[in-house]
Scaffold this motif. Structure first.
Motif, mmCIF file in Angstrom:
data_model
loop_
_atom_site.group_PDB
_atom_site.id
_atom_site.type_symbol
_atom_site.label_atom_id
_atom_site.label_comp_id
_atom_site.label_asym_id
_atom_site.label_seq_id
_atom_site.Cartn_x
_atom_site.Cartn_y
_atom_site.Cartn_z
ATOM 1 N N ASN A 28 1.030 -1.256 0.249
ATOM 2 C CA ASN A 28 0.034 0.180 -0.025
ATOM 3 C C ASN A 28 0.923 1.238 -0.141
ATOM 4 O O ASN A 28 0.384 2.303 -0.351
ATOM 5 N N PHE A 29 2.226 1.275 0.512
ATOM 6 C CA PHE A 29 3.028 2.364 0.514
ATOM 7 C C PHE A 29 3.185 2.845 -1.119
ATOM 8 O O PHE A 29 3.261 3.872 -1.403
ATOM 9 N N ASN A 32 1.328 1.310 -3.696
ATOM 10 C CA ASN A 32 0.132 0.788 -4.827
ATOM 11 C C ASN A 32 0.664 -0.071 -5.415
ATOM 12 O O ASN A 32 0.151 0.081 -6.702
ATOM 13 N N PHE A 33 1.429 -0.939 -4.979
ATOM 14 C CA PHE A 33 2.076 -2.262 -5.972
ATOM 15 C C PHE A 33 1.222 -2.851 -6.580
ATOM 16 O O PHE A 33 0.214 -3.582 -6.035
ATOM 17 N N LYS A 34 1.377 -3.273 -7.807
ATOM 18 C CA LYS A 34 0.879 -4.035 -8.665
ATOM 19 C C LYS A 34 1.865 -4.839 -9.305
ATOM 20 O O LYS A 34 2.821 -4.459 -9.939
ATOM 21 N N GLU A 35 1.532 -6.420 -9.340
ATOM 22 C CA GLU A 35 2.768 -6.947 -9.660
ATOM 23 C C GLU A 35 2.962 -6.751 -11.166
ATOM 24 O O GLU A 35 1.815 -6.958 -12.020
ATOM 25 N N GLY A 36 4.045 -6.570 -11.660
ATOM 26 C CA GLY A 36 4.407 -6.590 -13.179
ATOM 27 C C GLY A 36 4.602 -5.163 -13.590
ATOM 28 O O GLY A 36 4.703 -4.602 -14.631
ATOM 29 N N ALA A 37 4.052 -4.246 -12.722
ATOM 30 C CA ALA A 37 3.957 -2.812 -13.096
ATOM 31 C C ALA A 37 5.042 -2.040 -12.821
ATOM 32 O O ALA A 37 6.118 -2.451 -12.023
ATOM 33 N N ALA A 38 5.414 -0.962 -13.691
ATOM 34 C CA ALA A 38 6.873 -0.445 -13.352
ATOM 35 C C ALA A 38 7.072 0.403 -12.424
ATOM 36 O O ALA A 38 6.223 0.861 -11.723
ATOM 37 N N GLY A 39 8.146 0.667 -12.057
ATOM 38 C CA GLY A 39 8.372 1.588 -10.757
ATOM 39 C C GLY A 39 8.943 0.942 -9.477
ATOM 40 O O GLY A 39 9.693 1.462 -8.782
ATOM 41 N N VAL A 40 8.161 0.010 -9.328
ATOM 42 C CA VAL A 40 8.545 -0.786 -7.904
ATOM 43 C C VAL A 40 8.496 -2.256 -8.172
ATOM 44 O O VAL A 40 7.634 -2.732 -8.706
ATOM 45 N N THR A 41 9.599 -2.790 -7.419
ATOM 46 C CA THR A 41 9.724 -4.215 -7.756
ATOM 47 C C THR A 41 9.799 -4.884 -6.521
ATOM 48 O O THR A 41 9.794 -4.308 -5.342
ATOM 49 N N GLU A 42 9.558 -6.467 -6.596
ATOM 50 C CA GLU A 42 9.466 -7.158 -5.401
ATOM 51 C C GLU A 42 10.785 -6.978 -4.676
ATOM 52 O O GLU A 42 10.671 -7.168 -3.324
ATOM 53 N N ALA A 43 11.998 -6.586 -5.352
ATOM 54 C CA ALA A 43 13.069 -6.433 -4.362
ATOM 55 C C ALA A 43 13.103 -5.276 -3.463
ATOM 56 O O ALA A 43 13.430 -5.356 -2.220
ATOM 57 N N ASN A 44 12.349 -4.337 -4.010
ATOM 58 C CA ASN A 44 11.751 -2.912 -3.149
ATOM 59 C C ASN A 44 10.988 -3.398 -1.874
ATOM 60 O O ASN A 44 11.431 -3.039 -0.742
ATOM 61 N N LEU A 45 10.170 -4.305 -2.047
ATOM 62 C CA LEU A 45 9.171 -4.681 -1.114
ATOM 63 C C LEU A 45 10.199 -5.599 -0.183
ATOM 64 O O LEU A 45 9.741 -5.473 1.168
ATOM 65 N N ASP A 46 10.813 -6.502 -0.551
ATOM 66 C CA ASP A 46 11.788 -7.334 0.391
ATOM 67 C C ASP A 46 12.617 -6.452 1.069
ATOM 68 O O ASP A 46 12.860 -6.854 2.266
ATOM 69 N N ASP A 98 -1.817 12.460 -4.742
ATOM 70 C CA ASP A 98 -3.473 12.312 -4.905
ATOM 71 C C ASP A 98 -4.037 10.701 -4.906
ATOM 72 O O ASP A 98 -5.211 10.690 -4.907
ATOM 73 N N ASP A 99 -2.975 9.829 -4.746
ATOM 74 C CA ASP A 99 -3.549 8.299 -4.950
ATOM 75 C C ASP A 99 -2.681 7.815 -3.629
ATOM 76 O O ASP A 99 -2.556 6.603 -3.641
ATOM 77 N N ASP A 100 -2.719 8.435 -2.544
ATOM 78 C CA ASP A 100 -2.085 8.019 -1.316
ATOM 79 C C ASP A 100 -3.035 7.237 -0.414
ATOM 80 O O ASP A 100 -3.866 7.759 0.174
ATOM 81 N N ASN A 101 -2.775 5.851 -0.418
ATOM 82 C CA ASN A 101 -3.883 5.010 0.366
ATOM 83 C C ASN A 101 -3.429 4.908 1.799
ATOM 84 O O ASN A 101 -4.239 4.249 2.469
ATOM 85 N N ILE A 102 -2.395 5.494 2.246
ATOM 86 C CA ILE A 102 -1.877 5.467 3.389
ATOM 87 C C ILE A 102 -2.462 6.564 4.392
ATOM 88 O O ILE A 102 -3.234 6.522 5.472
ATOM 89 N N HIS A 131 2.305 21.057 -3.418
ATOM 90 C CA HIS A 131 2.260 20.315 -4.660
ATOM 91 C C HIS A 131 1.564 19.026 -4.495
ATOM 92 O O HIS A 131 1.811 18.324 -3.600
ATOM 93 N N LEU A 132 0.533 19.028 -5.055
ATOM 94 C CA LEU A 132 -0.275 17.478 -5.311
ATOM 95 C C LEU A 132 0.320 16.837 -6.531
ATOM 96 O O LEU A 132 -0.092 17.267 -7.585
ATOM 97 N N ILE A 133 0.755 15.754 -6.239
ATOM 98 C CA ILE A 133 1.475 14.776 -7.576
ATOM 99 C C ILE A 133 0.349 13.957 -7.928
ATOM 100 O O ILE A 133 -0.212 13.013 -7.206
ATOM 101 N N LYS A 134 -0.321 14.035 -9.173
ATOM 102 C CA LYS A 134 -1.155 13.232 -9.722
ATOM 103 C C LYS A 134 -0.702 11.909 -9.800
ATOM 104 O O LYS A 134 0.531 11.498 -10.421
ATOM 105 N N GLY A 135 -1.442 10.778 -9.296
ATOM 106 C CA GLY A 135 -1.165 9.249 -9.341
ATOM 107 C C GLY A 135 -0.376 8.957 -8.389
ATOM 108 O O GLY A 135 0.210 7.774 -8.581
ATOM 109 N N ALA A 136 0.329 9.737 -7.672
ATOM 110 C CA ALA A 136 1.360 9.365 -6.887
ATOM 111 C C ALA A 136 0.891 8.838 -5.459
ATOM 112 O O ALA A 136 -0.133 9.130 -4.837
ATOM 113 N N PRO A 137 1.603 7.645 -5.198
ATOM 114 C CA PRO A 137 1.276 7.052 -3.750
ATOM 115 C C PRO A 137 1.703 7.418 -2.508
ATOM 116 O O PRO A 137 2.461 8.616 -2.800
#
Length: 276
Positions: A165-166, A168-182, A225-229, A249-255
């Motif tokens: 949720n930090f 807004n992780f989606k498997e296979g999506a660009a930007g954040v990898t499983e390594a970041n989560l680990d 503006d997409d902060d789920n926390i 500054h409100l960043i569009k689409g940012a978690p």
């Protein structure tokens, strides 16, 4: 390794910090439940651009001491003050991410702004997280109670999924990898269990709205503006309404963890603000 010893309070603690570069000092205050390492992308950029960057581990996290008690914001701001005095810093910019925004504001409440020239609140919990009658956009108390309950019964299990949720992780999506989560899981799971719970109680239960008047220095506020926390309407939007001298500054689409997912955009905003 550099440590600051703070003997004030009920328990003596050692606060681990890194001090890089030369120039005007910038102190980076990390979010919950991570460590100063979460600022990796910002440290490199700010030092290369000519700033002195100090990043430290909050008590109970990272390499700092893990005392049993005292995780309220006044105590945490006291650690920050001791760091500033220890390094004899002046003309400081305080940068708080998420929970770290609380130290920024409480520091100014307790110690004033004589040594502070600017502040930045990034995906910050300021001024309030919890939903209340006069804060309908906050996080419902039931959700906060569920987080605290999970930390007390299955902390490691909770942390395993929390950082999805930090980002807004989606498997296979660009930007954040499983390594970041680990990596985040490794850092968070090695923090003090009691510190993880008690500091969560602090960020979930502290209302900083009466203290916004104490933030009298120019302040940068950045939220996604997409902060789920920490929803931006209860945090960034209200902080911008309550802090007199601010740039919002409100960043569009940012978690929530936009310091990684939108690192280039955040770094540019920080540099523009610091050099202004």
């Amino acid at each position: 390794m550099p440590f600051l010893k703070n003997s004030k309070g009920k328990e003596s603690v050692e606060i681990f910090y890194q001090d890089y570069g030369k120039g005007k000092p910038v102190i980076l205050i990390h979010g919950w439940p991570l460590s100063h390492q979460s600022w990796e992308g910002q440290i490199f950029t700010l030092v290369e651009e000519g700033f002195r960057v100090i990043a430290y581990d909050r008590r109970g996290f990272g390499k700092s001491s893990q005392p049993w008690g005292d995780y309220d914001y006044t105590t945490l701001a006291g650690d920050l003050n001791e760091l500033i005095l220890h390094l004899d810093l002046k003309d400081v910019t305080l940068v708080g991410f998420s929970m770290g925004g609380g130290e920024v504001v409480r520091y100014m409440t307790e110690f004033g702004t004589d040594r502070i020239s600017k502040a930045a609140l990034i995906s910050s919990i300021i001024p309030i997280v919890a939903q209340k009658d006069d804060n309908p956009d906050g996080v419902p108390q039931k959700a906060l109670d569920e987080i605290l309950g999970a930390l007390k019964t299955d902390r490691v299990g909770f942390l395993k999924d929390f950082h999805k949720n930090f980002y807004n992780f989606k498997e296979g999506a660009a930007g954040v990898t499983e390594a970041n989560l680990d990596f985040d899981f490794s850092v968070a799971s090695h923090a003090s269990p009691n510190a993880t719970i008690k500091s969560a109680e602090a960020w979930a239960g502290t209302d900083f709205r009466p203290e916004l008047k104490n933030v009298t220095v120019p302040t940068l506020i950045v939220h996604g503006d997409d902060d789920n926390i920490v929803p931006y309407k209860t945090a960034g939007e209200q902080a911008a309404s309550g802090i007199a001298d601010n740039t919002y500054h409100l960043i569009k689409g940012a978690p929530h963890a936009l310091n990684l997912t939108h690192g280039k955009e955040l770094n540019k905003l920080l540099l523009d603000f610091l050099k202004k």
